[in-house]
Design an enzyme around this catalytic site. Sequence first.
Site, PDB file in Angstrom:
ATOM      1  N   LYS B  59       0.846  -1.196   0.000  1.00 14.78           N
ATOM      2  CA  LYS B  59       0.000   0.000   0.000  1.00 14.78           C
ATOM      3  C   LYS B  59       0.880   1.244   0.000  1.00 14.78           C
ATOM      4  O   LYS B  59       1.867   1.312   0.740  1.00 14.78           O
ATOM      5  CB  LYS B  59      -0.905  -0.008   1.237  1.00 14.78           C
ATOM      6  CG  LYS B  59      -1.911   1.128   1.272  1.00 14.78           C
ATOM      7  CD  LYS B  59      -2.826   0.997   2.495  1.00 14.78           C
ATOM      8  CE  LYS B  59      -3.930   2.038   2.478  1.00 14.78           C
ATOM      9  NZ  LYS B  59      -4.867   1.884   3.608  1.00 14.78           N
ATOM     10  N   SER B 134      -9.802   1.694   2.422  1.00 13.26           N
ATOM     11  CA  SER B 134      -8.922   2.477   1.591  1.00 13.26           C
ATOM     12  C   SER B 134      -7.815   1.673   0.886  1.00 13.26           C
ATOM     13  O   SER B 134      -7.219   2.172  -0.066  1.00 13.26           O
ATOM     14  CB  SER B 134      -8.254   3.559   2.444  1.00 13.26           C
ATOM     15  OG  SER B 134      -7.434   2.969   3.430  1.00 13.26           O
ATOM     16  N   SER B 158     -10.197  -0.634   6.546  1.00 15.57           N
ATOM     17  CA  SER B 158      -9.515  -0.414   5.265  1.00 15.57           C
ATOM     18  C   SER B 158      -8.750  -1.617   4.707  1.00 15.57           C
ATOM     19  O   SER B 158      -8.302  -1.576   3.565  1.00 15.57           O
ATOM     20  CB  SER B 158      -8.561   0.767   5.373  1.00 15.57           C
ATOM     21  OG  SER B 158      -9.272   1.974   5.294  1.00 15.57           O
TER      22      SER B 158
END
Lengths: 97, 479
Positions: B59, B134, B158
């Site tokens: 990420k 996210s 997330s």
Amino acid sequence: MNLTLDQVKHVAKLANLPLTPEEEEKYSEQLSKVLDYIEQLNSVDITNVEPTFNVTGQVNVMREDTTAGCFTQEEALSNAPKKKDGMFETKGVFEDE
Amino acid sequence: MNDITTLTLTETIEAIKQKKFSEEELNKAYLKKIAIINPKINSFLKIQKNSRGIPAAIKDAILTKGIKTTAGSKILSNFVPPYNATVIDKLLEQNISVIGKTNCDEFAMGGSGENSAFRPTKNPWDLNKVTGGSSSGSAAAIAADLSVFSLGSDTGGSIRQPASLCGVVGLKPTYGRVSRYGLIPMASSLDQIGPITKSVEDAALVLDWISGADSLDANCKDAKFSFTPSRWEPKLNGLKVGIPKEYFGEGLDPKVKAVIEEAIKKLEELEAEIVEISLPHSQYALAAYYIIVPSEVSSNMGRFDGIRFGLGRENLGQEVKRRIMLGTFALSSGYYDDYYAKAAKVRTLVKQDFEKAFDPLAGGVDVIVGPVSPTTAWNLGEKIDDPLKMYLSDIYTISANLAGIPGISLPCGFSPSTSSGQARLPVGLQILGKQWDEETILRVGFAYEQATKWHLQEPELVSRVESQESRQKGNKTGF
């Protein structure tokens, strides 16, 4: 809770956040709605309830008092938008420099 | 199965050990697939062309030394970190290489992937749908077999929510299990890094690698998770599974509900004891969360001054600005007691709900099971201008962050395709455990996964590419 346009401007100043007039309008409306939703916290009985800020229960975490490596000046400055003489360059505080 | 990119992490390690293919062939296969599929789904913001190591997708909110890290924000569009996050150093020790940095909602703020300042990630199961967020790119990359595993971060769901919407495994560890050093912070008292993987076993292995004390994160406990696969059994032998009635009320899509109920039946067949429980303060968790998170956000985002790194604050996106505004307001003089202090007390009540439900002295349950997300993936653009509606998609995941407990999302079926041409969409099962007890949720997840094999299902977009590949190549890169 209604967040007025003046309040939005004040909060944006506190947060050092440049907002356009359109954004000020939009946030006044959207944040008021979110605050309305948050009002429901008022219906919870919180008498004698302690607040929770941290869930790990860790207290006074110590480490050995030794030195370790750190960034070189070059590494520390590697992402700075403006630098001068091996230092960060900032805006003047008291006057326009 | 003849494409090496469909293998799980544990299978990949085994195959390399047995010299079925080399690390170079492995990297080549993944890079090739990325070149074909990534332009369709935007799961990567940056791709690294390695030839060594086992590829992991990271990420873009996690710092990688010498590799541009933007957190999905324009303000960091030129930022090249001079150091690695602790989790990255730990992965490098295990012969893992970073194959790319994955797309995400800006500074991990969002639940759809659409808040990325660069481009929205698209769901591999249906390119018109969001991936959730996210950790949007980290989940989509695994669903499309573009990496062996990935890392995400979970502040209110997330990791688990995009894993659910993309049909892969996502694990949010106990707060304090994994070091947050080098994770660009959103809400420091809730943020936790965790794996997104193709199997439950893989999630356990990655957790083993990345967990453990770190002198650079004082909240990270000296409690390394250690993975021993042989101790997991196929049956659950009377393990007590709690079903919170609050997670099945209004707002839960009936199609999702039907799939979750089927999954609970399966757990019962696996000899789990199913009991209904109550988490009475669940309904207030979201309101408390949307005070605590923006407050911590407004403080954390103060570091972006455009002097030491990053561009000016006018480069922040809409959701980030919204949260900074809300948090600054909640912490401002005269409002602290009404908002932040109250939310912190409600957080205590949410945490106590779980402690009571899990209390062994009061006949408590071993795990809690329910849906991850109230709906399957929704249309791109559908909720983007309605923050409250977007926030409600996290309603079943945020409580675990407030309480600091671990949770996993695993594939448990699909909402059916419709006559109007809507493709089938994955549904995720959430298993929540006691603080520091990832072992039990992983064990339950493993038993369920072995009995159902939902994790082997692939999006059509991906299987089409795979079958074309093997036809053209006559299985040359096959395995």
